[in-house]
Design a protein around this motif. Structure first.
Motif, short mmCIF file in Angstrom:
data_model
loop_
_atom_site.label_atom_id
_atom_site.label_comp_id
_atom_site.label_asym_id
_atom_site.label_seq_id
_atom_site.Cartn_x
_atom_site.Cartn_y
_atom_site.Cartn_z
N GLU A 65 -3.20 -9.69 11.07
CA GLU A 65 -2.94 -8.27 11.28
C GLU A 65 -1.50 -7.90 10.91
OE1 GLU A 65 -5.12 -6.09 11.79
OE2 GLU A 65 -6.81 -7.37 12.32
N ALA A 68 -1.24 -7.74 7.17
CA ALA A 68 -1.87 -6.52 6.67
C ALA A 68 -0.90 -5.34 6.76
CB ALA A 68 -3.14 -6.23 7.45
N LEU A 69 -0.13 -5.29 7.84
CA LEU A 69 0.87 -4.23 7.99
C LEU A 69 1.96 -4.35 6.92
CD1 LEU A 69 1.26 -4.26 11.88
CD2 LEU A 69 0.24 -2.43 10.54
N LEU A 71 1.72 -5.70 4.00
CA LEU A 71 1.16 -5.33 2.69
C LEU A 71 1.10 -3.82 2.50
CD1 LEU A 71 -1.72 -7.96 2.31
CD2 LEU A 71 0.39 -7.80 0.95
N LYS A 72 1.07 -3.09 3.62
CA LYS A 72 1.06 -1.62 3.56
C LYS A 72 2.47 -1.04 3.43
CE LYS A 72 -3.16 -1.06 6.31
NZ LYS A 72 -3.73 -0.56 7.60
N GLY A 73 3.46 -1.94 3.36
CA GLY A 73 4.84 -1.49 3.20
C GLY A 73 5.58 -1.27 4.51
N ILE A 74 5.01 -1.72 5.61
CA ILE A 74 5.67 -1.58 6.91
C ILE A 74 6.58 -2.78 7.16
CG2 ILE A 74 5.27 -1.50 9.40
CD1 ILE A 74 2.65 -0.02 8.78
#
Length: 416
Positions: A65, A68-69, A71-74
């Motif tokens: 998880e 995944a964050l 990879l979203k640019g966070i």
């Protein structure tokens, strides 16, 4: 986008205040929770920007998880938890992503109550204790403890006084053993010496190896089937012998657990001149403790510990000193809550700085069998410690819970 990931929260108290603080400081707040009701009532968490239902015991899932964050640019700036038993999980996860500023091993040692006792087994700070994991061990222990009652029995997994029992004889010991072994399968049971002396809560922050005692609070504990803390009295001027002895004990205990960076709170009792550790937890206290410390010293402890988690230097210096008392409210009967009255009157009472009522209309409320069955609290200040206590108790007496069994009868609440 810089973010802080929180591993679990409660609806109110220090863990929720930490999320609100992160939001106020401009961070993208992420909550990993295992409570489906939180996700179902997502609108009640406006300070949480992203919420994800997870198995908090599955490190691989948590790592997935977080990735995944990313990879979203966070950008993950910190991973923290203010909730038992997830403080060590947060540290271990933060280690994986190189954002940890707390002592992982220290957090692990503190979180495991049996490991905590084992680390301090030769210390004078430790009460006598035993552990049993099988029925054979439990029976064998009877010869050792038959003349040592009363004793405390609890699961190392218990929190908030839940499943903590005082046993007076072998019959009660056997009964509670059966209760605990069935409730916590494949888990050892901890048996400890009972200490009748007053109990003190000590809030601690360790920064760069230095132990900072942020607050010392005497607990007003009521025992009726369970140990329930009903009142918290801030100790401002306890005396040199008291303070010096406590400081030495706290520093020894923290060092023996290997905590060099992070927050914790200890519960201790003073047996003669010797301080004995009842329990240590790897976080600041929950419920209204952060606001109590804020009222006493002007320090927002969750904010300062968040700064530490971000690798920043916390400001741990008091801005002022005030006498503070926090009084909790429970009920005497079980039932469905119809309404709560007196909150506004309590808030308007002399010296009151905070009033909190937890249950909503329609909730089932019950006499306390754990700390979670305390349904309201009032925090008040005063010119003296006695005045602060009087102010808090008087205001708390205004809060009344009405239950379904007798809607016309005002239910007496417990505040003493």
């Amino acid at each position: 986008m810089k973010s802080i990931i929180f591993i679990e929260t409660t609806k109110s108290g220090s863990s929720r205040e930490a999320i609100k603080t992160a939001d106020r400081l401009g961070y993208y707040t992420v909550l990993f929770t295992e409570r489906p009701n939180f996700v179902a009532k997502r609108e009640e968490f406006p300070d949480v920007h992203f919420m994800k239902l997870c198995d908090l015991g599955d490190m691989k899932e948590l790592q997935k998880e977080v990735k995944a964050l990313i990879l979203k640019g966070i950008e993950v700036s910190a991973i923290v938890s203010y909730v038992d038993p997830h403080t060590y999980t947060a540290c271990a996860l933060a280690d994986t992503f190189n954002v940890n500023h707390f002592s992982t091993e220290g957090m692990k040692n503190i979180q495991n109550k049996i490991e905590s006792r084992r680390l301090m087994k030769d210390s004078s700070r430790t009460p006598a204790y035993w552990t049993v994991a099988t029925e054979e061990e439990s029976k064998a222990l009877e010869l050792q403890i038959k003349d040592k009652f009363p004793l405390i029995m609890k699961s190392p997994k218990s929190t908030g006084s839940k499943d903590v029992y005082k046993v007076e004889n072998l019959a009660e010991y056997r009964q509670r053993y059966e209760t605990l072994i069935h409730r916590y399968e494949n888990q050892p049971i901890l048996i400890e010496e009972f200490l009748p002396e007053p109990q003190y809560l000590v809030e601690v922050v360790v920064h760069q190896g230095k132990v900072h005692i942020m607050a010392v609070i005497k607990q007003d504990i009521r025992f009726n089937k369970r140990f329930i803390v009903m009142g918290y009295k801030l100790m401002l001027n306890a005396g040199k012998n008291f303070s010096d002895g406590l400081k030495k004990a706290v520093e020894e205990i923290v060092a023996q657990h290997g905590l060099k960076s992070g927050a914790c709170h200890l519960e201790l009792r003073r047996k003669g001149t010797q301080w004995k550790l009842i329990e240590i937890n790897a976080r600041i206290s929950g419920a209204g403790m952060n606001n109590m410390i804020k009222a006493a010293f002007g320090i927002n402890l969750v904010e300062e510990t968040l700064k530490m988690a971000l690798g920043k230097t916390p400001d741990l210096h008091p801005k002022f000193q005030k006498n503070v008392y926090m009084q909790y409210v429970t009920v005497e009967k079980k039932g469905t809550l119809k309404k709560v009255t007196g909150k506004s009157k309590a808030l308007a009472s002399k010296g009151v700085v905070e009033v909190y009522v937890k249950p909503r209309k329609g909730s089932t409320i019950t006499p306390p069998l754990s700390m979670g069955h305390r349904y309201a609290y009032v925090t008040a200040v005063g010119k003296t410690a006695k005045e602060a206590e009087t102010n808090a108790k008087k205001a708390a007496s205004e809060i009344q819970f009405w239950i379904e069994e007798s809607p016309k009868e005002r239910i007496t609440t417990e505040i003493n």
